[in-house]
Enzyme design. Structure first.
Site, mmCIF file in Angstrom:
data_model
loop_
_atom_site.group_PDB
_atom_site.id
_atom_site.type_symbol
_atom_site.label_atom_id
_atom_site.label_comp_id
_atom_site.label_asym_id
_atom_site.label_seq_id
_atom_site.Cartn_x
_atom_site.Cartn_y
_atom_site.Cartn_z
ATOM 1 N N GLU A 55 -8.262 -5.073 5.097
ATOM 2 C CA GLU A 55 -8.094 -4.733 3.691
ATOM 3 C C GLU A 55 -6.923 -5.492 3.051
ATOM 4 O O GLU A 55 -6.988 -5.879 1.897
ATOM 5 C CB GLU A 55 -7.909 -3.214 3.546
ATOM 6 C CG GLU A 55 -9.203 -2.472 3.852
ATOM 7 C CD GLU A 55 -9.029 -0.971 4.055
ATOM 8 O OE1 GLU A 55 -8.801 -0.560 5.214
ATOM 9 O OE2 GLU A 55 -9.115 -0.229 3.080
ATOM 10 N N HIS A 85 -12.862 3.060 -0.221
ATOM 11 C CA HIS A 85 -12.880 2.029 0.839
ATOM 12 C C HIS A 85 -13.545 0.743 0.347
ATOM 13 O O HIS A 85 -14.024 -0.067 1.147
ATOM 14 C CB HIS A 85 -13.685 2.476 2.081
ATOM 15 C CG HIS A 85 -13.063 3.568 2.883
ATOM 16 N ND1 HIS A 85 -13.822 4.533 3.522
ATOM 17 C CD2 HIS A 85 -11.779 3.846 3.183
ATOM 18 C CE1 HIS A 85 -13.027 5.366 4.166
ATOM 19 N NE2 HIS A 85 -11.781 4.977 3.977
ATOM 20 N N GLY A 131 -15.399 2.572 14.316
ATOM 21 C CA GLY A 131 -16.483 1.589 14.287
ATOM 22 C C GLY A 131 -16.192 0.367 15.138
ATOM 23 O O GLY A 131 -17.080 -0.178 15.785
ATOM 24 N N ASN A 136 0.866 -1.162 0.000
ATOM 25 C CA ASN A 136 0.000 0.000 0.000
ATOM 26 C C ASN A 136 0.912 1.225 0.000
ATOM 27 O O ASN A 136 1.404 1.649 1.040
ATOM 28 C CB ASN A 136 -0.895 -0.036 1.244
ATOM 29 C CG ASN A 136 -1.864 1.124 1.302
ATOM 30 O OD1 ASN A 136 -1.777 2.058 0.500
ATOM 31 N ND2 ASN A 136 -2.782 1.077 2.251
ATOM 32 N N ARG A 155 -12.078 15.666 7.194
ATOM 33 C CA ARG A 155 -12.858 16.064 6.012
ATOM 34 C C ARG A 155 -14.291 16.388 6.402
ATOM 35 O O ARG A 155 -14.873 15.732 7.264
ATOM 36 C CB ARG A 155 -12.884 14.919 4.980
ATOM 37 C CG ARG A 155 -11.547 14.597 4.397
ATOM 38 C CD ARG A 155 -11.672 13.561 3.265
ATOM 39 N NE ARG A 155 -10.416 12.871 3.092
ATOM 40 C CZ ARG A 155 -10.273 11.547 3.129
ATOM 41 N NH1 ARG A 155 -11.318 10.763 3.281
ATOM 42 N NH2 ARG A 155 -9.085 11.011 2.992
ATOM 43 N N ARG A 212 -2.479 -1.985 -3.594
ATOM 44 C CA ARG A 212 -3.679 -1.189 -3.410
ATOM 45 C C ARG A 212 -3.590 0.014 -4.337
ATOM 46 O O ARG A 212 -2.598 0.749 -4.316
ATOM 47 C CB ARG A 212 -3.772 -0.711 -1.967
ATOM 48 C CG ARG A 212 -4.951 0.204 -1.784
ATOM 49 C CD ARG A 212 -4.907 0.920 -0.473
ATOM 50 N NE ARG A 212 -6.106 1.720 -0.306
ATOM 51 C CZ ARG A 212 -6.140 2.857 0.365
ATOM 52 N NH1 ARG A 212 -5.037 3.320 0.927
ATOM 53 N NH2 ARG A 212 -7.251 3.526 0.476
ATOM 54 N N ASN A 270 -10.305 7.164 10.129
ATOM 55 C CA ASN A 270 -10.011 8.579 9.960
ATOM 56 C C ASN A 270 -10.817 9.112 8.788
ATOM 57 O O ASN A 270 -11.484 10.121 8.873
ATOM 58 C CB ASN A 270 -8.515 8.758 9.737
ATOM 59 C CG ASN A 270 -7.973 9.826 10.617
ATOM 60 O OD1 ASN A 270 -8.688 10.781 10.965
ATOM 61 N ND2 ASN A 270 -6.736 9.683 11.009
#
Ligand code: ADP
Length: 381
Positions: A367, A163, A315, A10, A224, A74, A194
């Site tokens: 992921e 995502h 979460g 990644n 954001r 990724r 985040n």
């Protein structure tokens, strides 16, 4: 193909995260991160990947190992071109480069990572797994903005979603937790890290998601803004005399929880709320209000909701966010069990009450495992 290991890379703008997985038993053999690329000893992505290769070699897991079957990369933006993982060729690299205007912060680093990895092992199959791909099943009604069609098509202005690897993994893991076929399950996935995004998944296919052309749209995030009247940008430009770049930085880096209360870490916000800090409380309330709006919207989009899954840093860890987001939804068939919700755990687990018609679950995302699985599936064909 020999080998059962997949190296997942990644490559971000200033860091490279890596994991080496063995796909026979889906175990993690090594993982790490090289940070601060461009500063000090790690001059560039080539140096960072060299460091990853050296570190793996030190653990006798080097890139030259015959056990290594493939590298999975990724890639943030696949546009409308990539709706499934792609075996990397020169043509694929060129296509990913063409998408740079859609993801100027992410795709360049992803491409650099791919190029350097290909130089290190030119003979090895390498696969690009796109963050947008899972959302490509969204119907046009969800994917299009209501703007002039010719302009939208000319500049690729539509909702792509991000995502996706996480939403794909979590929607399937939720079905597994409930011991039901994913094809029969309607799920709302709330990826709250985040960055944060919600998705509506019908029978394993994404039908709507909260991020759009870029990861700015939708939920309130760490830094954001999420949804905003686009005319606020004209106003800030005309009246606030801010430049486009300043507004970009404002909305992406100085907004969300950070902009609202000065902190973007939910742990710190929770602590401040405990002390009666009204700024932190309001930030939390705005965050929850937006989240509940999306849960309501996706309930309507899906018609019938079987499961709601919470994932990513907030979460998976914040019982307070889950409780506030799910409170007062008995009319929707949603009842969270306060005790189950407060229990800490590491695996996928149910937090809904026995009487809840909708299963509410905490489902840790992975992921890297999803990228490795998609990569391995592609090269094993
Ligand atoms: P990223 O989007 O960077 O991958 P993560 O999914 O790791 O982010 O989520 C990071 C965020 O998770 C932190 O900014 C913090 O707000 C939140 N978080 C992590 N641990 C906890 C915790 N124990 N309680 C509440 N929030 C947490």
């Amino acid at each position: 193909m020999n080998g059962s290991r997949v190296l997942v890379l990644n490559s971000g703008s200033s860091s490279v995260k890596y994991q080496l997985l063995d796909m026979t038993d889906r175990t993690r053999l090594a993982s790490g991160i090289v940070e601060r690329i461009g500063e000090g000893p790690v001059a560039d992505h080539a140096a960072a990947l060299k460091q990853v290769a050296d570190e793996l070699a030190r653990q006798n897991l080097g890139l030259d190992s015959p056990e290594l079957a493939a590298v999975g990369h990724r890639v943030v933006h696949g546009g409308t071109r990539f709706t499934t993982p792609a075996l990397i060729t020169d043509e694929v690299v060129e296509e990913i480069e063409k998408l740079i205007p859609l993801a100027p912060l992410h795709n360049p680093a992803n491409v650099t990572g791919i190029k350097v990895a290909r130089e290190l092992r030119p003979d090895l199959p390498q696969v690009a797994v796109f963050d947008t791909a899972f959302h490509s099943t969204m119907p046009e009604a969800a994917a299009r903005y209501a703007i002039d069609v010719d302009t939208a098509d000319r500049f690729g202005v539509r909702r792509y979603g991000f995502h996706g690897t996480s939403h794909a993994y979590v929607s399937r893991a939720t079905a597994a937790l409930l011991d039901r076929p994913v094809s029969e399950l309607n799920t709302i996935v709330l990826h709250l890290g985040n960055g944060a995004s919600a998705s509506a998944v019908r029978g394993g296919e994404c039908v709507d998601t909260s991020m759009g052309l870029t990861p700015l749209e939708g939920l309130v995030m760490g830094t954001r803004s999420g949804d905003l009247d686009a005319a606020a940008i004209f106003h800030l430009s005309r009246v606030g005399e801010m430049s486009i770049d300043e507004i970009d930085t404002l909305l992406n880096k100085r907004s969300g929880l950070l902009g609202l209360c000065g902190d973007n870490d939910m742990r710190e916000i929770g602590r401040r709320m405990g002390e009666g800090d009204s700024e932190a409380q309001l930030a939390f309330d705005i965050y929850i209000h937006r989240l509940r709006k999306y849960v309501g919207a996706y309930t309507a989009v899906l018609g019938r909701v079987d499961a709601i899954a919470f994932t990513a840093g907030v979460g998976e860890n914040s019982a307070a966010v889950r409780e506030a987001a799910m409170g007062g939804l008995t009319a929707f068939g949603v009842e969270v069990d306060t005790v189950r919700n407060a229990l800490r755990g590491s695996g996928a687990r149910l937090i809904s009450a026995e009487s809840s018609r909708v299963a509410v679950a905490v489902v840790p995302t992975d992921e890297e495992l999803e990228i490795a699985s998609q990569t391995f599936d592609l090269v094993s064909d």
